[in-house]
Design an enzyme around this catalytic site. Structure first.
Site, PDB file in Angstrom:
ATOM      1  N   GLN A   9       0.833  -1.207   0.000  1.00 38.25           N
ATOM      2  CA  GLN A   9       0.000   0.000   0.000  1.00 38.25           C
ATOM      3  C   GLN A   9       0.866   1.256   0.000  1.00 38.25           C
ATOM      4  OE1 GLN A   9      -3.193  -0.738   2.647  1.00 38.25           O
ATOM      5  NE2 GLN A   9      -4.110   1.263   2.439  1.00 38.25           N
ATOM      6  N   SER A  88       4.197  -6.489   2.776  1.00 37.95           N
ATOM      7  CA  SER A  88       2.852  -6.450   3.352  1.00 37.95           C
ATOM      8  C   SER A  88       1.817  -6.996   2.357  1.00 37.95           C
ATOM      9  CB  SER A  88       2.531  -5.021   3.808  1.00 37.95           C
ATOM     10  OG  SER A  88       1.327  -4.982   4.527  1.00 37.95           O
ATOM     11  N   LEU A  89       0.935  -6.141   1.855  1.00 36.67           N
ATOM     12  CA  LEU A  89      -0.046  -6.558   0.846  1.00 36.67           C
ATOM     13  C   LEU A  89       0.633  -7.280  -0.329  1.00 36.67           C
ATOM     14  CD1 LEU A  89      -2.698  -6.272  -0.943  1.00 36.67           C
ATOM     15  CD2 LEU A  89      -1.744  -4.079  -1.631  1.00 36.67           C
ATOM     16  N   ARG A 113      -9.237  -8.889   3.038  1.00 35.12           N
ATOM     17  CA  ARG A 113      -8.220  -8.312   3.935  1.00 35.12           C
ATOM     18  C   ARG A 113      -8.429  -6.801   4.058  1.00 35.12           C
ATOM     19  NH1 ARG A 113      -2.830  -5.991   3.214  1.00 35.12           N
ATOM     20  NH2 ARG A 113      -1.316  -6.820   4.723  1.00 35.12           N
ATOM     21  N   HIS A 195      -0.210  -3.742  11.058  1.00 37.51           N
ATOM     22  CA  HIS A 195       0.888  -4.549  11.620  1.00 37.51           C
ATOM     23  C   HIS A 195       1.128  -4.251  13.098  1.00 37.51           C
ATOM     24  CE1 HIS A 195       1.605  -6.070   7.642  1.00 37.51           C
ATOM     25  NE2 HIS A 195       1.621  -4.831   7.199  1.00 37.51           N
ATOM     26  N   GLN A 244       0.708 -12.195   9.620  1.00 34.32           N
ATOM     27  CA  GLN A 244       1.253 -10.962   9.062  1.00 34.32           C
ATOM     28  C   GLN A 244       0.505  -9.692   9.483  1.00 34.32           C
ATOM     29  OE1 GLN A 244       0.358  -8.978   5.585  1.00 34.32           O
ATOM     30  NE2 GLN A 244       2.091  -9.776   4.441  1.00 34.32           N
TER      31      GLN A 244
END
Length: 294
Positions: A9, A88-89, A113, A195, A244
């Site tokens: 992102q 991440s993503l 998500r 996170h 995650q």
């Protein structure tokens, strides 16, 4: 060895993916399929929407995933990863690229998500902040000593960490970081504490969706954010993907391990150039480039 890396992102921009849509039939087909799966025209927002419309988490995450995955499909036979990783993503894009997830399942999980994270953000006021030029252990110590919830969330490269947590705790921690010698401690324009433990409701929701999705054996190892080492077992990949959301993104450590395991060229697949820059800061000898089309 070729390492393919996928952004997360923040890499989005209006107009992203339009060149792929206009020039490649496979891209057009997959973008149209995505509109059907999502139940709204994400292509309209990606190609000609406003920055604000594109910035909504429920749009941003699928948009970046689509750009990355469709670009990897368009590359065809020239796309030959020996290892993959995603920030991440971007881990979801990486898992489609190495065959663990199919396109449809990957997109559905990313959409779920994004919606789960959006909901978790609305439960409590929270944010993130970038901390520059301070050692990791100093950042971690300050987070630990600050009242409230605040944790190290993204280890992007040496001297660039992102912290995540409750708004008040982040503000206090930022002041302490500056006092400890940080060049900057800057609150980011994000909608929540990604996170961090505040994402627990989203983690639980996503866990159920991941457990009900088929994960195949990968064509090459993935270096996941949570463990930072090569993983090929589908069940372990699932477990790490669930963890995650509330665990830190250990990007620095992942890149270091990929280099140690023989990565010589890092190719960023998707919008922006953020990861190429981070790779070069993590290892000045590493080659990093963008996935280009002939």
């Amino acid at each position: 060895m070729n390492a393919y890396i996928f952004p997360g992102q923040g890499a989005q921009f209006v107009g992203m993916g339009l060149d792929l849509y206009e020039n490649y039939p496979i891209a057009q087909e997959l973008f149209e399929k995505a509109n059907q799966i999502l139940g709204f025209s994400i292509t309209d927002i990606m190609f000609e929407g406003t920055p604000d419309a594109l910035k909504q988490t429920k749009v941003t995450q699928p948009a970046i995933f689509l750009h990355s995955v469709i670009l990897s499909k368009v590359l065809g036979d020239s796309f030959k990863p020996d290892m993959v990783a995603g920030h991440s993503l971007g881990e979801f894009s990486a898992l489609v690229a190495n065959g663990v997830l199919n396109f449809e399942d990957g997109l559905k999980l990313v959409s779920q998500r994004a919606l789960a994270m959006q909901k978790a953000c609305e439960l409590q006021q929270s944010t993130m902040a970038a901390v520059l030029a301070l050692a990791d252990d100093v950042v971690e110590k300050i987070c630990k000593e600050t009242p409230g919830i605040v944790v190290a969330a993204n280890y992007n490269c040496p001297g660039q960490l992102v912290i995540s947590g409750e708004v008040e705790a982040i503000n206090i921690a930022c002041e302490k970081m500056k006092e400890a010698g940080a060049r900057r401690a800057l609150v980011l324009p994000v909608g929540g504490a990604f996170h961090s433990p505040l994402m627990e409701p989203a983690r639980e929701e996503l866990a159920a969706a991941i457990e009900n999705t088929i994960f195949n054996k990968p064509s090459c190892p993935i270096y996941q954010n949570v463990t930072t080492t090569a993983v090929i077992d589908p069940e372990e990949i699932k477990k790490n993907l669930i963890s995650q959301l509330t665990a830190p993104v250990k990007w620095t450590q992942s890149v270091q391990n990929m280099v140690k395991d023989g990565a010589t060229l890092f190719t960023e697949v998707g919008p922006g150039k953020v990861l190429q820059g981070l790779v070069k800061k993590i290892d000045s000898n590493a080659q990093a480039t963008a996935a280009g089309l002939e």
